[in-house]
Each structure stands twice: as structure tokens, then as C-alpha cells.
Motif scaffolding. Structure first.
Motif, mmCIF file in Angstrom:
data_model
loop_
_atom_site.group_PDB
_atom_site.id
_atom_site.type_symbol
_atom_site.label_atom_id
_atom_site.label_comp_id
_atom_site.label_asym_id
_atom_site.label_seq_id
_atom_site.Cartn_x
_atom_site.Cartn_y
_atom_site.Cartn_z
ATOM 1 N N PHE A 62 -7.532 -6.425 2.251
ATOM 2 C CA PHE A 62 -8.984 -6.600 2.360
ATOM 3 C C PHE A 62 -9.535 -7.332 1.136
ATOM 4 O O PHE A 62 -10.422 -8.171 1.254
ATOM 5 C CB PHE A 62 -9.673 -5.246 2.560
ATOM 6 C CG PHE A 62 -9.232 -4.547 3.808
ATOM 7 C CD1 PHE A 62 -9.470 -5.100 5.050
ATOM 8 C CD2 PHE A 62 -8.561 -3.340 3.747
ATOM 9 C CE1 PHE A 62 -9.047 -4.471 6.226
ATOM 10 C CE2 PHE A 62 -8.127 -2.693 4.899
ATOM 11 C CZ PHE A 62 -8.372 -3.259 6.137
ATOM 12 N N ALA A 63 -8.980 -7.040 -0.031
ATOM 13 C CA ALA A 63 -9.414 -7.716 -1.261
ATOM 14 C C ALA A 63 -9.113 -9.210 -1.193
ATOM 15 O O ALA A 63 -9.888 -10.032 -1.696
ATOM 16 C CB ALA A 63 -8.723 -7.093 -2.476
ATOM 17 N N ILE A 86 -2.770 4.755 8.728
ATOM 18 C CA ILE A 86 -3.818 4.421 9.683
ATOM 19 C C ILE A 86 -5.230 4.737 9.190
ATOM 20 O O ILE A 86 -6.161 3.998 9.479
ATOM 21 C CB ILE A 86 -3.531 5.059 11.064
ATOM 22 C CG1 ILE A 86 -4.320 4.345 12.151
ATOM 23 C CG2 ILE A 86 -3.775 6.554 11.031
ATOM 24 C CD1 ILE A 86 -3.843 4.688 13.553
ATOM 25 N N VAL A 87 -5.416 5.801 8.420
ATOM 26 C CA VAL A 87 -6.775 6.128 7.991
ATOM 27 C C VAL A 87 -7.344 5.037 7.089
ATOM 28 O O VAL A 87 -8.530 4.740 7.148
ATOM 29 C CB VAL A 87 -6.870 7.527 7.324
ATOM 30 C CG1 VAL A 87 -6.317 7.535 5.902
ATOM 31 C CG2 VAL A 87 -8.320 8.010 7.313
ATOM 32 N N SER A 88 -6.507 4.419 6.284
ATOM 33 C CA SER A 88 -7.012 3.367 5.399
ATOM 34 C C SER A 88 -7.533 2.181 6.196
ATOM 35 O O SER A 88 -8.557 1.584 5.844
ATOM 36 C CB SER A 88 -5.936 2.913 4.406
ATOM 37 O OG SER A 88 -4.811 2.395 5.073
ATOM 38 N N ILE A 89 -6.878 1.856 7.288
ATOM 39 C CA ILE A 89 -7.316 0.736 8.127
ATOM 40 C C ILE A 89 -8.580 1.128 8.881
ATOM 41 O O ILE A 89 -9.546 0.362 8.940
ATOM 42 C CB ILE A 89 -6.180 0.298 9.099
ATOM 43 C CG1 ILE A 89 -5.140 -0.583 8.393
ATOM 44 C CG2 ILE A 89 -6.740 -0.513 10.240
ATOM 45 C CD1 ILE A 89 -4.274 0.028 7.402
ATOM 46 N N GLY A 117 -12.722 -0.563 -1.819
ATOM 47 C CA GLY A 117 -12.231 0.769 -2.168
ATOM 48 C C GLY A 117 -12.060 1.706 -0.990
ATOM 49 O O GLY A 117 -11.436 2.760 -1.133
ATOM 50 N N ALA A 118 -12.586 1.355 0.168
ATOM 51 C CA ALA A 118 -12.540 2.265 1.319
ATOM 52 C C ALA A 118 -11.107 2.600 1.731
ATOM 53 O O ALA A 118 -10.786 3.759 1.990
ATOM 54 C CB ALA A 118 -13.311 1.680 2.495
ATOM 55 N N ILE A 168 -3.296 1.281 -1.928
ATOM 56 C CA ILE A 168 -3.334 0.018 -2.684
ATOM 57 C C ILE A 168 -2.839 -1.132 -1.810
ATOM 58 O O ILE A 168 -3.406 -2.222 -1.813
ATOM 59 C CB ILE A 168 -2.493 0.129 -3.974
ATOM 60 C CG1 ILE A 168 -3.224 0.990 -5.000
ATOM 61 C CG2 ILE A 168 -2.184 -1.249 -4.567
ATOM 62 C CD1 ILE A 168 -2.377 1.385 -6.198
ATOM 63 N N GLY A 169 -1.784 -0.891 -1.042
ATOM 64 C CA GLY A 169 -1.248 -1.929 -0.171
ATOM 65 C C GLY A 169 -2.250 -2.393 0.864
ATOM 66 O O GLY A 169 -2.412 -3.597 1.101
ATOM 67 N N ALA A 170 -2.932 -1.447 1.496
ATOM 68 C CA ALA A 170 -3.952 -1.805 2.487
ATOM 69 C C ALA A 170 -5.141 -2.487 1.819
ATOM 70 O O ALA A 170 -5.644 -3.509 2.293
ATOM 71 C CB ALA A 170 -4.413 -0.561 3.246
ATOM 72 N N GLU A 171 -5.579 -1.926 0.710
ATOM 73 C CA GLU A 171 -6.750 -2.467 -0.003
ATOM 74 C C GLU A 171 -6.512 -3.916 -0.418
ATOM 75 O O GLU A 171 -7.439 -4.740 -0.406
ATOM 76 C CB GLU A 171 -7.065 -1.606 -1.222
ATOM 77 C CG GLU A 171 -8.417 -1.856 -1.839
ATOM 78 C CD GLU A 171 -9.579 -1.372 -0.992
ATOM 79 O OE1 GLU A 171 -10.556 -2.141 -0.852
ATOM 80 O OE2 GLU A 171 -9.541 -0.239 -0.476
ATOM 81 N N ALA A 172 -5.280 -4.239 -0.784
ATOM 82 C CA ALA A 172 -4.966 -5.610 -1.228
ATOM 83 C C ALA A 172 -5.255 -6.631 -0.134
ATOM 84 O O ALA A 172 -5.735 -7.731 -0.421
ATOM 85 C CB ALA A 172 -3.498 -5.687 -1.659
#
Length: 192
Positions: free
Chosen positions: A103-104, A51-54, A64-65, A97-101
Motif C-alpha cells: 500500500f505504501a 487477511i485482516v491486514s488486507i 498503517g492500517a 509490514i509486508g502488506a503495508e509495503a
């Protein structure tokens, strides 16, 4: 757009520390669920650990967030006493990495509900692949492993994606995020 401001770094770090504590608090909950349902018990609530990544990505909206916040949270978990040890940092990086992907994939320009849910799903997928090899899922029946995967994906979408959005939107309504991307978007929406 990609230059980080000091207050963004501070908010990311602060949220990462807060959620490291939340993450540790949920381990006993997971153990109780495992006691009732077996290994799939953790998957029911696995989204909490993404949850923090989102939240950070949705608030700050910088490349990168998601990855950094999840990695910092994992480091803090280890420092404050997680029994998982240093491998937890690797797990946090894998989740980030999974979350960042997600958004990327939108070039960090789309933070709609669907993208936030996709980020939770991305964390679920990468963490499940990692867990499959590190936690011995191979010893379980194929049907059970598939059920675990589907449960984790749903948890990632609903808990990390939707709950993360709801918590962030709630913060935006208070005005404390007025100088962040989410706060500016919220102000613009309500001014119209």
C-alpha cells in the motif's frame, strides 16, 4: 487523509479481534495439512493469516492500517491462548509490514485487486523470510523450500488478496461500510 476517525479505530480493532479468533481456528487445519503434506501444508493456507491486514486497509485506506490490524490480531491471539507465545506478536508485525509495503508503494492511493493481491504477496514474502530463520527451513532441501515459498506467495495473493477483497466487497454491498472509504467508493460506483 491520514487522520484516523474514532470509528475507523473501532472497526480496525473489532476486525482484528474477529480475525484473531479465525487465525487460532485455522491452526488445527494447518496441522492436519502438515500431517498429509509435510511443512508445506501450512503454506497452502498461510494467506488466511494475512487477511485482516488486507481487509482493514481496503476498508479504511489509511497509512498503517495493514500493519496495525495484523499486529493487534497477533496480540489478541496471544491473549486468548495461542501456544506460539509472544513471538507470535513479532510474526504478526512482520506480516503487517509486508502488506503495508504494498500500500505504501502506491502512497496509499490504489486499492485495486492487483494491489490487494500484492499486499498478500508482501505478507507472504516477509513472513517467509522470518520463518526461514526462525523455523529452521534451512534444514530442508532447496527445492522443497522454493516450493514452500511459491505456495505461500500464491496463498497470500489468493486467500489474503482475493478472498479479503471479496469479503470486504460483500460487506460494502450491505451498506454497513457507507461511512468508510470502501463504502463511499461502492456507493459512487453504483450511483453511476
Amino acid at each position: 487523509m491520514s487522520t484516523w476517525r474514532f470509528k475507523e479505530i473501532v472497526v480496525m480493532a473489532a476486525l482484528s479481534v474477529v480475525f484473531a479468533v479465525v487465525y487460532l481456528a485455522f491452526f488445527p487445519v494447518g496441522k492436519v495439512l502438515v500431517g498429509f503434506f509435510g511443512p508445506i501444508g501450512y503454506d497452502l493456507i498461510f494467506g488466511i493469516w494475512f487477511i485482516v491486514s488486507i481487509i482493514v486497509a481496503y476498508i479504511i485506506r489509511k497509512p498503517g492500517a495493514a500493519f496495525l490490524s495484523e499486529t493487534i490480531a497477533a496480540m489478541v491471539e496471544v491473549l486468548i491462548g495461542s501456544t506460539a507465545g509472544p513471538m507470535l506478536i513479532v510474526a504478526g508485525m512482520v506480516q503487517g509490514i509486508g502488506a503495508e509495503a504494498a500500500f505504501a508503494a502506491t502512497r496509499w492511493k490504489n486499492y485495486s485487486t492487483w494491489v490487494l493481491m500484492a499486499a498478500g504477496v508482501g505478507s507472504a514474502v516477509t513472513s517467509f523470510i522470518y520463518g526461514y530463520f526462525m523455523s529452521g527451513y534451512v534444514a530442508l532441501s532447496t527445492g522443497y523450500v522454493i516450493a514452500m515459498f511459491i505456495t505461500r506467495v500464491i496463498s497470500g495473493a489468493l486467500i489474503a488478496g482475493l478472498l479479503g477483497k471479496a469479503l470486504s466487497d460483500g460487506l460494502a454491498k450491505t451498506g454497513v461500510l457507507s461511512s468508510f472509504a470502501l463504502g463511499k467508493e461502492y456507493r459512487k460506483k453504483n450511483a453511476a
